[in-house]
Write a protein that holds these residues in place. Structure first.
Motif, PDB file in Angstrom:
ATOM      1  N   THR A  62     -11.258 -16.674   7.366  1.00  0.00           N
ATOM      2  CA  THR A  62      -9.835 -16.591   7.066  1.00  0.00           C
ATOM      3  C   THR A  62      -9.244 -15.488   7.935  1.00  0.00           C
ATOM      4  OG1 THR A  62      -9.994 -14.913   5.338  1.00  0.00           O
ATOM      5  CG2 THR A  62     -10.379 -17.206   4.688  1.00  0.00           C
ATOM      6  N   GLU A  63      -8.019 -15.097   7.617  1.00  0.00           N
ATOM      7  CA  GLU A  63      -7.387 -13.992   8.342  1.00  0.00           C
ATOM      8  C   GLU A  63      -8.004 -12.643   7.977  1.00  0.00           C
ATOM      9  OE1 GLU A  63      -5.887 -13.834   4.384  1.00  0.00           O
ATOM     10  OE2 GLU A  63      -6.035 -15.552   5.755  1.00  0.00           O
ATOM     11  N   GLU A  64      -8.898 -12.596   6.987  1.00  0.00           N
ATOM     12  CA  GLU A  64      -9.398 -11.324   6.481  1.00  0.00           C
ATOM     13  C   GLU A  64     -10.742 -10.886   7.058  1.00  0.00           C
ATOM     14  OE1 GLU A  64      -9.267 -11.485   2.198  1.00  0.00           O
ATOM     15  OE2 GLU A  64      -7.223 -10.672   2.222  1.00  0.00           O
ATOM     16  N   ASN A  65     -11.600 -11.817   7.476  1.00  0.00           N
ATOM     17  CA  ASN A  65     -12.937 -11.432   7.923  1.00  0.00           C
ATOM     18  C   ASN A  65     -12.895 -10.369   9.013  1.00  0.00           C
ATOM     19  OD1 ASN A  65     -12.884 -14.410   7.053  1.00  0.00           O
ATOM     20  ND2 ASN A  65     -15.060 -13.904   6.871  1.00  0.00           N
ATOM     21  N   PHE A  66     -12.073 -10.597  10.011  1.00  0.00           N
ATOM     22  CA  PHE A  66     -12.011  -9.709  11.164  1.00  0.00           C
ATOM     23  C   PHE A  66     -11.525  -8.318  10.782  1.00  0.00           C
ATOM     24  CE2 PHE A  66      -9.549  -8.206  14.956  1.00  0.00           C
ATOM     25  CZ  PHE A  66     -10.627  -8.001  15.792  1.00  0.00           C
ATOM     26  N   ILE A  67     -10.486  -8.234   9.974  1.00  0.00           N
ATOM     27  CA  ILE A  67      -9.941  -6.917   9.650  1.00  0.00           C
ATOM     28  C   ILE A  67     -10.863  -6.141   8.714  1.00  0.00           C
ATOM     29  CG2 ILE A  67      -7.559  -7.599  10.110  1.00  0.00           C
ATOM     30  CD1 ILE A  67      -7.109  -7.877   7.107  1.00  0.00           C
ATOM     31  N   HIS A  68     -11.723  -6.834   7.976  1.00  0.00           N
ATOM     32  CA  HIS A  68     -12.648  -6.158   7.076  1.00  0.00           C
ATOM     33  C   HIS A  68     -13.933  -5.714   7.768  1.00  0.00           C
ATOM     34  CE1 HIS A  68     -10.883  -8.191   3.204  1.00  0.00           C
ATOM     35  NE2 HIS A  68     -10.092  -7.274   3.718  1.00  0.00           N
ATOM     36  N   LYS A  69     -14.361  -6.428   8.812  1.00  0.00           N
ATOM     37  CA  LYS A  69     -15.712  -6.246   9.338  1.00  0.00           C
ATOM     38  C   LYS A  69     -15.806  -5.712  10.768  1.00  0.00           C
ATOM     39  CE  LYS A  69     -17.616 -10.044   6.549  1.00  0.00           C
ATOM     40  NZ  LYS A  69     -18.322 -11.352   6.603  1.00  0.00           N
ATOM     41  N   SER A  70     -14.756  -5.802  11.561  1.00  0.00           N
ATOM     42  CA  SER A  70     -14.894  -5.526  12.995  1.00  0.00           C
ATOM     43  C   SER A  70     -14.710  -4.071  13.386  1.00  0.00           C
ATOM     44  CB  SER A  70     -13.881  -6.368  13.781  1.00  0.00           C
ATOM     45  OG  SER A  70     -12.561  -5.894  13.551  1.00  0.00           O
ATOM     46  N   GLY A  71     -13.971  -3.306  12.575  1.00  0.00           N
ATOM     47  CA  GLY A  71     -13.633  -1.936  12.969  1.00  0.00           C
ATOM     48  C   GLY A  71     -12.539  -1.850  14.020  1.00  0.00           C
ATOM     49  N   VAL A  72     -11.759  -2.901  14.162  1.00  0.00           N
ATOM     50  CA  VAL A  72     -10.750  -2.966  15.219  1.00  0.00           C
ATOM     51  C   VAL A  72      -9.663  -1.911  15.070  1.00  0.00           C
ATOM     52  CG1 VAL A  72      -9.292  -4.654  14.020  1.00  0.00           C
ATOM     53  CG2 VAL A  72      -9.278  -4.562  16.520  1.00  0.00           C
ATOM     54  N   GLN A  73      -9.370  -1.501  13.843  1.00  0.00           N
ATOM     55  CA  GLN A  73      -8.215  -0.622  13.615  1.00  0.00           C
ATOM     56  C   GLN A  73      -8.355   0.725  14.319  1.00  0.00           C
ATOM     57  OE1 GLN A  73      -9.972  -2.155  11.188  1.00  0.00           O
ATOM     58  NE2 GLN A  73      -8.589  -3.380   9.906  1.00  0.00           N
ATOM     59  N   LYS A  74      -9.549   1.271  14.375  1.00  0.00           N
ATOM     60  CA  LYS A  74      -9.761   2.569  15.024  1.00  0.00           C
ATOM     61  C   LYS A  74      -9.312   2.523  16.473  1.00  0.00           C
ATOM     62  CE  LYS A  74     -13.439   5.915  16.088  1.00  0.00           C
ATOM     63  NZ  LYS A  74     -13.266   5.942  17.569  1.00  0.00           N
ATOM     64  N   TYR A  75      -9.689   1.497  17.190  1.00  0.00           N
ATOM     65  CA  TYR A  75      -9.365   1.389  18.607  1.00  0.00           C
ATOM     66  C   TYR A  75      -7.910   0.996  18.822  1.00  0.00           C
ATOM     67  CZ  TYR A  75     -14.411   1.541  18.758  1.00  0.00           C
ATOM     68  OH  TYR A  75     -15.714   1.920  18.581  1.00  0.00           O
ATOM     69  N   ALA A  76      -7.387   0.136  17.964  1.00  0.00           N
ATOM     70  CA  ALA A  76      -5.978  -0.238  18.061  1.00  0.00           C
ATOM     71  C   ALA A  76      -5.087   0.969  17.825  1.00  0.00           C
ATOM     72  CB  ALA A  76      -5.651  -1.343  17.069  1.00  0.00           C
ATOM     73  N   ALA A  77      -5.492   1.836  16.893  1.00  0.00           N
ATOM     74  CA  ALA A  77      -4.719   3.053  16.628  1.00  0.00           C
ATOM     75  C   ALA A  77      -4.714   3.966  17.842  1.00  0.00           C
ATOM     76  CB  ALA A  77      -5.308   3.779  15.421  1.00  0.00           C
ATOM     77  N   GLU A  78      -5.862   4.147  18.463  1.00  0.00           N
ATOM     78  CA  GLU A  78      -5.972   5.030  19.624  1.00  0.00           C
ATOM     79  C   GLU A  78      -5.206   4.494  20.828  1.00  0.00           C
ATOM     80  OE1 GLU A  78     -10.156   5.213  20.240  1.00  0.00           O
ATOM     81  OE2 GLU A  78     -10.521   6.566  18.532  1.00  0.00           O
ATOM     82  N   LEU A  79      -5.187   3.169  20.990  1.00  0.00           N
ATOM     83  CA  LEU A  79      -4.607   2.557  22.186  1.00  0.00           C
ATOM     84  C   LEU A  79      -3.155   2.121  21.992  1.00  0.00           C
ATOM     85  CD1 LEU A  79      -7.738   0.428  23.101  1.00  0.00           C
ATOM     86  CD2 LEU A  79      -6.875   2.398  24.383  1.00  0.00           C
ATOM     87  N   GLY A  80      -2.649   2.187  20.774  1.00  0.00           N
ATOM     88  CA  GLY A  80      -1.268   1.801  20.525  1.00  0.00           C
ATOM     89  C   GLY A  80      -1.038   0.303  20.618  1.00  0.00           C
TER      90      GLY A  80
END
Length: 292
Positions: A62-80
């Motif tokens: 679903t739309e949730e697997n990636f946001i729960h498991k990938s750790g993408v937010q840390k890098y998205a925050a750093e890179l804007g």
């Protein structure tokens, strides 16, 4: 069209949200995730726009697997970077057989616009991802309409590849984890394309990254493909990255491409989490003029 906020959580200084809306393309309620980096909330940001990267998930997700498991937010925050993640199919639309298989129907839209009558009305994930969803994002969030990139995993890697190949210049870069690279030639793809597109294999080429690559002549594509050599689906010839690489090598002037094979990694989110930072930095580099 109105958005309904389903959830919101602070994460690495930004906000991870999930929204739902009524879709014109799929004729049902659709959900998508949005990560807004901390830059959005700075006082001097005001009415600015940030680059946006779309992520397409794989089978059963679903739309949730990636946001729960990938750790993408840390890098998205750093890179804007704003990160958008749609669901993988329409749901509960009343199509006979939609819930019969894990690799066809619900959770397995394959990012095509179906032409077979049973599926054609609702299963329009290609148009949803490339047209309807970006229009919603750019209207409701501080997302650039010119600085877009796209990536995905497995079925979603296939989706990211075809979205970039079928829309030259629309995305600044494309990357994929363990993508289904030549669906016309693998069991997953044959099942999905037969069901959604019918028996005429010529029509399948419109949604096959390897076939599209052979005839591609648009704006040069920046491409990164990662595959784990311990991936069961790679070993079982569901992914076929070598076929795509051979097609890229035969049309090398149209691509700035890198194919990487990682020993010991499988098909899971452990693989994605291990290299997600590199993928976001790859996209940020392609989007750097827009970031500046």
């Amino acid at each position: 069209m109105s958005l309904n906020e389903e959830s919101s959580a602070k994460c690495f200084g930004g906000l991870q949200k999930v929204f739902s809306h009524d879709s014109v393309e799929t004729k049902c309620r659709m959900r998508f995730s949005v990560y807004l980096p901390p830059k959005v909330f700075e006082e001097n940001f005001q009415d600015g726009k940030l680059p946006v990267v779309y992520y397409l998930s794989g089978l059963t997700c679903t739309e949730e697997n990636f946001i729960h498991k990938s750790g993408v937010q840390k890098y998205a925050a750093e890179l804007g970077l704003i990160i958008i993640g749609p669901d993988t199919s329409p749901r509960n639309v009343g199509v006979s057989g939609e819930n019969d298989s894990w690799d066809f129907g619900t959770g397995a839209g394959f990012y095509v616009d179906a032409t077979e009558p049973l599926w054609a009305s609702n299963y329009r994930m290609y148009s949803y991802v490339t047209k309807e969803l970006p229009a919603i994002i750019e209207k409701n969030f501080p997302a650039s309409s010119s600085a877009r990139s796209i990536f995905g995993h497995s079925m979603g890697g296939h989706g990211a590849l075809i979205c970039a190949l079928k829309n030259p210049g629309h995305y600044k870069s494309v990357s994929a984890f363990a993508p289904i690279c030549n669906p016309s030639e693998c069991p997953w793809g044959v099942k999905a394309f037969s069901g959604y597109l019918g028996a005429n294999k010529e029509s399948w080429k419109d949604y096959d990254a390897t076939a599209l690559t052979r005839g591609y002549s648009g704006e040069k594509i920046k491409l990164l493909v990662d595959t784990g050599t311990a991936d069961k689906f790679y070993q079982d010839c569901q992914l076929l990255p070598e076929n795509l690489k051979n097609a890229v090598d035969g049309n090398s002037d149209a691509f700035d491409a890198k194919f990487r094979f990682h020993g010991g990694y499988d098909h899971s989110y452990y693989f994605i989490a291990s290299f997600i930072g590199e993928h976001l930095k790859f996209h940020a580099s392609a989007l750097q003029t827009e970031i500046a």
